[in-house]
Design a protein around this motif. Structure first.
Motif, short mmCIF file in Angstrom:
data_model
loop_
_atom_site.label_atom_id
_atom_site.label_comp_id
_atom_site.label_asym_id
_atom_site.label_seq_id
_atom_site.Cartn_x
_atom_site.Cartn_y
_atom_site.Cartn_z
N GLY A 163 -4.87 4.36 -2.70
CA GLY A 163 -5.93 5.34 -2.48
C GLY A 163 -7.12 4.73 -1.77
O GLY A 163 -7.12 4.58 -0.56
N GLY A 164 -8.16 4.37 -2.53
CA GLY A 164 -9.33 3.75 -1.93
C GLY A 164 -10.46 4.73 -1.73
O GLY A 164 -10.52 5.80 -2.34
N THR A 165 -11.37 4.36 -0.82
CA THR A 165 -12.67 5.05 -0.75
C THR A 165 -12.75 6.13 0.33
O THR A 165 -13.78 6.76 0.48
N ASN B 249 0.83 -1.21 0.00
CA ASN B 249 0.00 0.00 0.00
C ASN B 249 0.86 1.25 0.00
O ASN B 249 0.57 2.22 -0.71
N LEU B 250 1.92 1.25 0.81
CA LEU B 250 2.79 2.42 0.88
C LEU B 250 3.64 2.53 -0.39
O LEU B 250 3.83 3.63 -0.92
N PHE C 77 -9.29 11.31 4.46
CA PHE C 77 -8.07 10.90 5.17
C PHE C 77 -6.82 10.92 4.30
O PHE C 77 -5.72 10.68 4.78
N GLY C 78 -6.95 11.17 3.00
CA GLY C 78 -5.79 11.19 2.13
C GLY C 78 -5.39 9.81 1.67
O GLY C 78 -6.02 8.79 1.98
N ASN C 79 -4.34 9.76 0.86
CA ASN C 79 -3.80 8.51 0.34
C ASN C 79 -2.90 7.87 1.40
O ASN C 79 -2.67 8.44 2.47
#
Lengths: 471, 471
Positions: free
Chosen positions: A154-156, A148-149, A161-163
């Protein structure tokens, strides 16, 4: 001198144990093919170190032998960044055994986790400690926080809350020569030189191997509202977004645009899902959460939507009255990709634009693509609140879906040219990997590519970290 | 070949107009001394370009002539980053004429500004468009947004909105060779390679010259509460922070710790300021804002503080009942530095720690410094919500304040050693400049310093951008 493959394997086995160096075909297979089945590679060995020191050993051995390294987490990437090439000289460095939650610091509101911890386990560990970790993706059960890092996922909940980048306070990274950089700081303010962690986040394993991270935690939501709003057009969606931001501020966590065809395909394959505001061309799925106690959320949401309907910004609104109804509304969004896959392949784009540019872009791109591919079907949805669209094109009804895929390069050119002309991005949240490397080279300014190459040469002078990816 | 100074001045005058190349002593003076009067330099010329193209010309000329460049905004920095050295070979590049608001995009919630716009004007332009730009500092009337970004400024709303870094979506930068990188993107999601803007933010002009930025805008607060809570000790402050985060979530914008001596010094010099909860050893000044409409803020805040008092986390609380009262409470915090200055010089530290580490750090450092400097007075305050303390030491009552300053190196060593041992930062929000360059070299791991030098060499191979600063 380039070391022989057998010698490297022997040294790797000495470093991590023979059982953690996979070289035989059936063992290796899951690591050399991406989950969408688009990229297939070969590998000298799949190495599974247990901790940071072992990762450092593996990288040092590979560096000395001039063996390239492909870092891999849950292998759920969209662009082939974690798949080795076809030559078989690269080592796949799997981080899944680095799976410890190292610490939770409640007073500092941070959690320290190793790269191989699945995202869902990070969320769970946060919840167990009374906190909320907001990164949320379709693949959260199997993707890892290191991945993820490395891809800046990204996401929903990015709107609020940001990326992934915005959730990281510190990193531990194994550098190209095997040294360990301990940047595991849990600090909200630190202005002591260049913010090096930013380089490794989103670099897709080309600058270093992230082995652990300090992440921010947030208060748990105590009230939630999910709503589906019907809209006349994308301009209405942009106006509704603005109205809700003003009325609900930070409580607005997600704002997803869904076109009627996208909703229809989803409901075709999931006929039990609701259709609470039928018959409109566009929809917005809206998630509103509040973490403060004594929340007046329901009233605020009702007021905000009443304003929107009164001003004709929204045509109609359905507000979920139970958790089940909320889940059902979200299922309308979450099952689009899978429903689309059942319909056959389609030409996908993961683009972003300034939110203000989206209505005009959608009109222009619709006209340009309809002229180029008469009858092509548009399946458009995505995170409008972040300016991020999943902009997909399917074959005309009755046409051969596989044959239609041959148009992908031409369709990409039309879409990406229009995106670039409006200051947008050809990869909003999926990264570059090997899939979009040529597109990146085409659309980035030479001065920016040159800076990236200079950074790459500075941190990985031998070019052994994930070569052929990104740059 | 190194060009002669006169020749360079002639070329610079041709690029920006003779009136914008200052070389005479009285004209030059304000640019070669920092505002605190700690650093004095000399300069080949102060150059004042009017736009990005002129900045690029200036940098190209300096690069060709191998003349070092010191970028300067409002010249309000705390660490001498914008002051040239004493040799007189460096050009001061003042960005204050780049003062245009280029665009406000309401639907995208962004503003595009040039580097020389004063922070207060950015705030005002945002407000005029119906938005809130949350970066706020004591020097906001004279500091420039380019300087804020180059030093990654903090301030009093970091707890909710982050540092300057977190507010920037895109940058325009003139590189060391005079080329312009247009990274002015207004995108919330963009994963196309390395996030280069992060390198220039906080680099204090050592990697490139920021000429413009795209910044995030937020909804305006519609309800605000300011409160002063009395506390038994710093552990109580940490506990109150946690209670309020849980009860108020994002509405908690600022959480400032103030020790009784800091408050007393402020009230000594500003006797008209209130003392609403007298007689306690520690205080927290708390700012709570809500941007959502139909806000239940007052009730929520009262509940949250009632919880805190009931559980003895807070000993007493005064909640401002009017805007005047709120301003007066904030004045107690804002006038500490100036009141301290009136008392005489003091040994200052701008440190950060994990919030959880602060109570033990304060105890340990108090003991260590009291042993080293018997009778020394502690004046402690700062942004506890961000783990950031302004940790100041003054001479014992009756002692010579100027003579006491000779202890600064030894006091720094004690404080910074304790900070470093707890994973903290020796510069939370003020940066490094020339003031803390040696401290940086002492406390950063060699591997991190080496990475920074590699990045510096990659982006500024001739070493002409602000040499002798940071690294």
């Amino acid at each position: 001198m380039v070391d022989s493959g057998a010698n490297v394997r022997t040294r790797l086995a000495a470093a991590v144990g023979a059982a953690n160096v996979l070289t035989e075909s059936p063992d290796v297979e899951p690591y050399v093919t991406d989950w969408r089945g688009r990229f297939h590679g070969r590998t000298l060995a799949v190495v599974r170190p247990a901790n940071t020191a072992e990762v450092a050993d593996v990288v040092r051995i590979c560096n000395e032998a001039r063996v390239p390294i492909v870092a891999q987490g849950g292998n759920t990437g969209m662009c082939g960044a974690a798949t080795p090439d076809a030559m078989g000289y690269e080592v796949v460095l799997s981080l899944t055994r680095l799976d410890r939650i190292r610490a939770v610091d409640g007073d500092n509101a941070t959690i320290t986790v190793e790269a191989g911890v699945p995202l869902a386990q990070v969320q769970q560990a946060a919840a167990d400690a009374g906190f909320h970790f907001p990164l949320s993706l379709a693949s959260e059960g199997s993707c890892t926080i290191g991945g993820n890092l490395s891809t800046n996922a990204g996401g929903t909940a990015v709107l609020r809350f940001g990326n992934a980048r915005d959730l990281a306070l510190g990193l531990e990274v194994v550098l190209a020569d095997g040294r360990v950089w301990n940047g595991l700081r849990g600090l909200r303010k630190d202005n002591t030189g260049y913010d090096l962690k930013q380089l490794f986040i989103g670099a897709e394993g080309t600058l270093g191997i992230i082995t652990a991270a300090v992440l921010k935690l947030f208060p748990k939501p105590v009230a939630s509202v999910t709503a589906l709003a019907a809209l006349a057009d994308p301009a209405g969606a942009v106006a509704l977004l603005r109205t809700l931001k003003r009325g609900l501020s930070d409580r607005l966590v997600g704002f997803e645009l869904i076109s009627a065809p996208a909703l229809a395909i989803c409901r075709k394959h999931h006929p039990d899902l609701p259709d609470p505001v039928p018959g409109h061309p566009w929809y917005a799925l809206v998630q509103i959460d509040d973490s403060g106690s004594a929340s007046a959320l329901s009233e605020q949401v009702e007021n905000a939507f009443a304003d929107a309907v009164e001003s004709a910004t929204a045509l109609d609104v359905a507000i979920a009255q139970s958790e089940e109804q909320a889940h059902a509304l979200w299922a309308l969004r979450e099952n689009i990709s899978e429903s689309q896959r059942r319909e056959g392949p389609n030409i996908k784009h993961d683009i972003s634009l300034p939110v203000s540019a989206i209505p005009e872009f959608l009109e222009t791109s619709h006209d340009a693509l309809s002229a180029a591919f008469p009858g092509a079907q548009f399946v458009i949805f995505g995170h409008l609140g972040d300016g991020n669209l999943h902009y997909n094109l399917a074959a005309p009804t009755g046409a051969d879906a596989h044959a239609f895929m041959e148009h992908a390069p031409r369709a990409n050119r039309i879409v990406h040219d229009l995106v670039a002309a409006r200051g947008g991005s050809i990869s909003a949240e999926h990264g570059i990997g090997q899939l979009k490397r040529e597109e990146l080279a085409r659309y980035k300014a030479p001065v920016e590519l040159e800076m990236m190459r200079a950074i790459k040469a500075a941190l990985d002078p031998a070019g052994l970290l994930n070569p052929g990816k990104v740059l």
